[in-house]
Write a protein that holds these residues in place. Structure first.
Motif, PDB file in Angstrom:
ATOM      1  N   GLU A   8       0.839  -1.201   0.000  1.00 51.26           N
ATOM      2  CA  GLU A   8       0.000   0.000   0.000  1.00 51.26           C
ATOM      3  C   GLU A   8       0.873   1.249   0.000  1.00 51.26           C
ATOM      4  O   GLU A   8       0.581   2.223  -0.704  1.00 51.26           O
ATOM      5  N   CYS A  12       1.013   4.088  -2.927  1.00 49.61           N
ATOM      6  CA  CYS A  12       0.819   5.492  -2.595  1.00 49.61           C
ATOM      7  C   CYS A  12       1.942   6.354  -3.181  1.00 49.61           C
ATOM      8  O   CYS A  12       1.677   7.405  -3.779  1.00 49.61           O
ATOM      9  N   SER A  16       1.445   9.052  -6.175  1.00 48.25           N
ATOM     10  CA  SER A  16       1.846  10.444  -5.953  1.00 48.25           C
ATOM     11  C   SER A  16       2.785  10.940  -7.045  1.00 48.25           C
ATOM     12  O   SER A  16       2.651  12.072  -7.521  1.00 48.25           O
TER      13      SER A  16
END
Length: 69
Positions: A8, A12, A16
């Motif tokens: 995860e 992320c 981003s």
């Protein structure tokens, strides 16, 4: 920390980076060749980690932008 938490976190960070590239270049709709190669690698890794379709949309848009050296 479990493996899913690490995955995860990786998703992320990749998400981003893709979003940052999009917003940094969306006005001119131009990517430098190295940015494009990095974008492709980030996207492929993101999808391999089970990334969602939000990124598919902006990645598809960036695929149509001009690539310069």
């Amino acid at each position: 920390m479990g493996l899913e938490a690490v995955r995860e976190g990786q998703r992320c960070l990749l998400r981003s980076e893709i979003v940052r590239t999009y917003y940094r270049n969306r006005k001119e709709k131009v990517l430098h060749e190295y940015e494009f190669k990095n974008l492709v690698q980030c996207y492929e890794a993101y999808k391999a980690l089970g990334g969602n379709s939000f990124i598919d949309h902006i990645y598809g848009e960036m695929q149509e932008w001009e690539i310069i050296q």
